[in-house]
Scaffold this active site. Structure first.
Site, PDB file in Angstrom:
ATOM      1  N   ASP A  69      -9.049   0.275   1.586  1.00  0.00           N
ATOM      2  CA  ASP A  69      -8.144  -0.213   2.631  1.00  0.00           C
ATOM      3  C   ASP A  69      -8.723   0.190   3.993  1.00  0.00           C
ATOM      4  O   ASP A  69      -8.337   1.201   4.579  1.00  0.00           O
ATOM      5  CB  ASP A  69      -6.750   0.384   2.419  1.00  0.00           C
ATOM      6  CG  ASP A  69      -5.697  -0.336   3.255  1.00  0.00           C
ATOM      7  OD1 ASP A  69      -5.788  -1.576   3.389  1.00  0.00           O
ATOM      8  OD2 ASP A  69      -4.782   0.333   3.757  1.00  0.00           O
ATOM      9  N   GLU A 121      -9.837  12.387   7.355  1.00  0.00           N
ATOM     10  CA  GLU A 121      -9.597  13.714   6.787  1.00  0.00           C
ATOM     11  C   GLU A 121     -10.887  14.515   6.716  1.00  0.00           C
ATOM     12  O   GLU A 121     -10.914  15.689   7.059  1.00  0.00           O
ATOM     13  CB  GLU A 121      -9.083  13.577   5.356  1.00  0.00           C
ATOM     14  CG  GLU A 121      -7.707  12.978   5.239  1.00  0.00           C
ATOM     15  CD  GLU A 121      -7.390  12.710   3.796  1.00  0.00           C
ATOM     16  OE1 GLU A 121      -7.515  11.547   3.379  1.00  0.00           O
ATOM     17  OE2 GLU A 121      -7.027  13.650   3.067  1.00  0.00           O
ATOM     18  N   HIS A 146      -3.709  13.944   0.951  1.00  0.00           N
ATOM     19  CA  HIS A 146      -3.948  12.949   2.000  1.00  0.00           C
ATOM     20  C   HIS A 146      -2.764  12.870   2.950  1.00  0.00           C
ATOM     21  O   HIS A 146      -2.928  12.873   4.176  1.00  0.00           O
ATOM     22  CB  HIS A 146      -4.211  11.571   1.383  1.00  0.00           C
ATOM     23  CG  HIS A 146      -4.294  10.467   2.381  1.00  0.00           C
ATOM     24  ND1 HIS A 146      -5.399  10.269   3.190  1.00  0.00           N
ATOM     25  CD2 HIS A 146      -3.407   9.514   2.741  1.00  0.00           C
ATOM     26  CE1 HIS A 146      -5.187   9.225   3.983  1.00  0.00           C
ATOM     27  NE2 HIS A 146      -3.981   8.745   3.736  1.00  0.00           N
ATOM     28  N   ASP A 180       0.848  -1.187   0.000  1.00  0.00           N
ATOM     29  CA  ASP A 180       0.000   0.000   0.000  1.00  0.00           C
ATOM     30  C   ASP A 180       0.887   1.241   0.000  1.00  0.00           C
ATOM     31  O   ASP A 180       1.840   1.320   0.771  1.00  0.00           O
ATOM     32  CB  ASP A 180      -0.913  -0.021   1.224  1.00  0.00           C
ATOM     33  CG  ASP A 180      -2.114   0.875   1.017  1.00  0.00           C
ATOM     34  OD1 ASP A 180      -2.532   1.062  -0.145  1.00  0.00           O
ATOM     35  OD2 ASP A 180      -2.640   1.393   2.009  1.00  0.00           O
ATOM     36  N   LYS A 217      -4.631  -2.280   9.778  1.00  0.00           N
ATOM     37  CA  LYS A 217      -4.882  -2.405   8.342  1.00  0.00           C
ATOM     38  C   LYS A 217      -5.126  -3.851   7.951  1.00  0.00           C
ATOM     39  O   LYS A 217      -5.155  -4.146   6.759  1.00  0.00           O
ATOM     40  CB  LYS A 217      -3.669  -1.887   7.568  1.00  0.00           C
ATOM     41  CG  LYS A 217      -3.329  -0.444   7.846  1.00  0.00           C
ATOM     42  CD  LYS A 217      -4.241   0.492   7.087  1.00  0.00           C
ATOM     43  CE  LYS A 217      -3.690   1.895   7.070  1.00  0.00           C
ATOM     44  NZ  LYS A 217      -4.378   2.722   6.068  1.00  0.00           N
ATOM     45  N   THR A 265      -9.195  -5.723   3.383  1.00  0.00           N
ATOM     46  CA  THR A 265      -9.022  -4.781   2.279  1.00  0.00           C
ATOM     47  C   THR A 265      -9.949  -5.279   1.184  1.00  0.00           C
ATOM     48  O   THR A 265      -9.836  -6.426   0.756  1.00  0.00           O
ATOM     49  CB  THR A 265      -7.554  -4.778   1.793  1.00  0.00           C
ATOM     50  OG1 THR A 265      -6.713  -4.412   2.884  1.00  0.00           O
ATOM     51  CG2 THR A 265      -7.358  -3.827   0.635  1.00  0.00           C
ATOM     52  N   GLU A 304     -10.537   3.828   3.133  1.00  0.00           N
ATOM     53  CA  GLU A 304      -9.584   4.551   2.295  1.00  0.00           C
ATOM     54  C   GLU A 304      -9.919   4.263   0.841  1.00  0.00           C
ATOM     55  O   GLU A 304      -9.896   3.111   0.414  1.00  0.00           O
ATOM     56  CB  GLU A 304      -8.127   4.170   2.621  1.00  0.00           C
ATOM     57  CG  GLU A 304      -7.683   4.691   3.978  1.00  0.00           C
ATOM     58  CD  GLU A 304      -6.176   4.628   4.241  1.00  0.00           C
ATOM     59  OE1 GLU A 304      -5.697   5.462   5.026  1.00  0.00           O
ATOM     60  OE2 GLU A 304      -5.503   3.755   3.682  1.00  0.00           O
ATOM     61  N   ARG A 362      -8.360   3.567  12.971  1.00  0.00           N
ATOM     62  CA  ARG A 362      -7.477   4.706  13.254  1.00  0.00           C
ATOM     63  C   ARG A 362      -6.969   4.732  14.689  1.00  0.00           C
ATOM     64  O   ARG A 362      -5.854   5.199  14.942  1.00  0.00           O
ATOM     65  CB  ARG A 362      -8.205   6.020  12.967  1.00  0.00           C
ATOM     66  CG  ARG A 362      -8.675   6.179  11.539  1.00  0.00           C
ATOM     67  CD  ARG A 362      -7.532   6.146  10.545  1.00  0.00           C
ATOM     68  NE  ARG A 362      -8.011   6.376   9.178  1.00  0.00           N
ATOM     69  CZ  ARG A 362      -7.239   6.243   8.103  1.00  0.00           C
ATOM     70  NH1 ARG A 362      -5.973   5.856   8.228  1.00  0.00           N
ATOM     71  NH2 ARG A 362      -7.730   6.471   6.906  1.00  0.00           N
ATOM     72  N   GLU A 386      -9.054   3.999  -2.753  1.00  0.00           N
ATOM     73  CA  GLU A 386      -7.808   3.805  -3.509  1.00  0.00           C
ATOM     74  C   GLU A 386      -8.091   3.090  -4.825  1.00  0.00           C
ATOM     75  O   GLU A 386      -9.143   2.471  -5.016  1.00  0.00           O
ATOM     76  CB  GLU A 386      -6.805   2.943  -2.720  1.00  0.00           C
ATOM     77  CG  GLU A 386      -6.471   3.471  -1.343  1.00  0.00           C
ATOM     78  CD  GLU A 386      -5.266   2.795  -0.710  1.00  0.00           C
ATOM     79  OE1 GLU A 386      -4.401   2.284  -1.463  1.00  0.00           O
ATOM     80  OE2 GLU A 386      -5.188   2.776   0.533  1.00  0.00           O
ATOM     81  N   GLN A 408      -4.357   2.078  14.949  1.00  0.00           N
ATOM     82  CA  GLN A 408      -3.207   2.590  14.200  1.00  0.00           C
ATOM     83  C   GLN A 408      -2.383   3.586  15.018  1.00  0.00           C
ATOM     84  O   GLN A 408      -1.148   3.500  15.069  1.00  0.00           O
ATOM     85  CB  GLN A 408      -3.709   3.250  12.907  1.00  0.00           C
ATOM     86  CG  GLN A 408      -2.617   3.733  11.952  1.00  0.00           C
ATOM     87  CD  GLN A 408      -3.194   4.308  10.653  1.00  0.00           C
ATOM     88  OE1 GLN A 408      -4.395   4.250  10.412  1.00  0.00           O
ATOM     89  NE2 GLN A 408      -2.338   4.860   9.811  1.00  0.00           N
TER      90      GLN A 408
END
Lengths: 401, 401
Positions: free
Chosen positions: B224, B349, B126, B119, B244, B248, B190, B228, B192, B231
């Site tokens: 993904d 975000e 971002h 990844d 993570k 996915t 996420e 948080r 992607e 993390q």
């Protein structure tokens, strides 16, 4: 436990790494034959595929495959049954002949198809020493370190078997004005033990430490080659990447959990209690002398039981989010470093970040130079016998600019 | 480029995601049949295994395999030949009948066996936004960010196909006195794009950006999922791990590079020149509208061409240490976020770390709640046609304490 004597005479010496008590598995070939599974005994390899073909053993045909994944997937009851049968067939008075190949005539291959490679960070000495060098003494040990086995996903495709040459990588290295593109100048080894996962877990389900232990098929020596200058520039915030992707060497022989069972040992003293999902009912480490040589000279020597987290605890943590584990996953223990410089498992620590050279065959050295050969060793000492792992060696080729 | 008309009528609408210009590959099954390869056309799937069996197509039998790896391994010349043949067979006046299965009756499977998952972190918006939240504005953008595509190895075993439910993970979360063991409270997505590698590279050899581009078979949408709070506690110094690994999600349809070729676009403006090994001779991005919905409401919307590093640059960097790439490797682009809040590809975000809720179907929300369904979308607009990716959806199940 005492030595189990075999009719393979070379297996009965007190210093032989592969007595009948050991019986590690590997994958070998000889000139003109296909890679297949074998077991080490003395200076010979039992051709397990041939044993199956002769009807002496039954492992569902998996021993004719070019890696151990098929055999591992049969499950722990089959691992135990086959080990008991092999022990019987190879015992001093078995009266059986088995197809043997001299090790000297065999080529060894990667013993498993590596499904995933995860590397941990479970020696407190190593984590602290490296932390000081990368972040200073105040931030050396991350706050979560005593609460969880910190790990990261490595690159499975660059895992190679002992004896494979390793090319010095090119990479981005911090320079005066932005990065330089240059050959790695701080190439290092990492002395580790790799646990091989022999069973799948289910996505979304956590694995207990007890169950995790039962999923581990065995252990190999593991050298996680590291480009320290590439690492320093790249690793924040998402962790090491190309610094660890140049190659990871594993030993050719997988020593089973069963062979190591008599050497079970507590690990390092706990700083604080662990959360329940990481607590072990019994010690998950082994009294295993480990070390490494550079061009034949012993450099570092310590014991696997200095570690803070066992492979079973690492596997349990790995599954804690619901992440599924797979047959063929390889879990690196993290660099095994004891408390003193001569007990460290990496040059970064041994030379204090390159500031204090060490003498190698009479000359001062900091990091690995082209042509250097690094080998790892591990053995457990029983009553009149030794459980060895065989070599885990790699020689460095010059970079290709 | 204009719409290529097909005798499959549903493929000819200007908004159909799967016109003849697209022809993405996937793996499907119907009740009582085995998973096999197919191509999407309108609201139908061409049964490519049946086409091979009927002698209409030749892909060496690889289309009867339950993933695209075998077909990909045939190489780019075969990808081109088969695409040309399929385009001919499906064209309006081909006069041929092909075995078709209605999408509504098919179950989709993971299109590839994921060999490795890496990844990246290639949207400057971002990287900056998340950097501010995790480390403050002064250390937001890591110093190497404008010099290299930062990436980390993810977990291949937890990649699942669109529609698979995702279980909220338990994990260690920073508490008052040491960590709590609790269900994730800050579950995020996420947005992607995933590039699928269709060719092997050799260990010890670097891949140029040009060659890297030729190794990419196609693209999927990729979510993904990210915990948080797990993390924040775990990710220093070795990067995200269990945060993570809960899952996915990738889309079921692999849109080929050939289908995207007419939409080639420059990416974000460069802050500084790149080192030669990362320089591209031509723009490696696509003009591709991407976005995501939560429970049916569009939340974020931007364009893939906001990205700073292309998949080819990421692949070249991935090989820079000599790390070998493999057929079936999946390279996540990194979260695609534009400059404004409504263009961000993650709730972290969009809600400024949970401080500024967003309205979802009339109620204020910060992170993902149990039962929420997240879907991603992407499409490129041609002259009277659209290249779509199909859904990339997942619904959150409650944690198992």
């Amino acid at each position: 436990m005492a030595l189990l004597r075999s009719w393979v005479e070379s297996a009965n010496g007190a210093d032989c790494p592969f007595p009948l008590n050991n019986l590690p598995y590997g994958v070998f070939s000889t000139t003109g034959t296909a890679p297949r599974c074998g077991a080490a005994i003395g200076d010979m390899i039992v051709d397990l595929a041939a044993c199956e073909a002769l009807g002496l053993l039954d492992a569902g045909g998996t021993f004719s495959q070019p890696q151990l994944n098929g055999f591992m997937a049969l499950g722990r009851a089959e691992w135990d049954r086959v080990r008991a049968r092999l022990t019987e067939l190879l015992a001093e008075n078995s009266g059986t002949q088995l197809p043997l190949v001299p090790m000297a005539k065999a080529q060894m291959h990667l013993p498993i198809r590596v499904t995933g490679f995860t590397d941990f960070y479970a020696s407190k000495n190593h984590a602290f020493n490296v932390g000081v060098l990368f972040r200073g003494p105040e931030n050396a040990l991350p706050p979560q370190w005593t609460h969880m086995p910190i790990g990261y996903n490595g690159r499975a495709s660059s895992v190679v078997v002992s004896g494979t040459p390793i090319r010095r990588p090119m990479g981005q290295i911090r320079g005066e004005a932005g990065p330089d593109w240059a050959p790695c100048r701080r190439l290092d080894l990492e002395l580790e033990l790799g646990a091989i996962v022999g069973a799948d877990s289910t996505m979304g389900e956590r694995v207990s430490v007890e169950k995790a232990e039962a999923m581990i098929f065995g252990y190999v020596l593991l050298n996680d080659w590291s480009a320290r200058d590439i690492q320093a520039w790249e690793y924040q915030p998402l962790g090491p990447f190309q610094a660890k992707a140049l190659g990871t060497t594993i030993g050719a022989w997988v020593v089973t959990q069963a062979a190591l069972e008599p050497f079970r040992s507590p690990g390092a003293e706990r700083v604080n209690p662990l959360l329940p999902y990481l607590q072990e009912a019994r010690p998950g480490f082994y009294d295993l002398q480990v070390g490494w040589t550079m061009n034949g000279q012993v450099m570092g020597r310590t014991n696997y039981n200095v570690m803070y987290y066992s492979s079973a605890q690492q596997l349990a943590h790995h599954s804690s989010s619901g992440c599924p584990l797979r047959v063929g996953d390889l879990l690196g223990s993290g660099t095994i470093s004891g408390p003193t410089r001569d007990a460290t498992g990496a040059l970064l620590e041994m030379t204090e970040g390159g500031k204090t050279p060490v003498m190698v065959n009479g000359a001062p050295r900091t990091f690995i130079e082209d042509g250097d050969e690094i080998d790892l060793f591990a053995h457990a000492r029983g009553d009149g016998y030794c459980i060895g792992f065989g070599p885990c060696t790699g020689k460095i080729l010059p970079a290709k600019p």
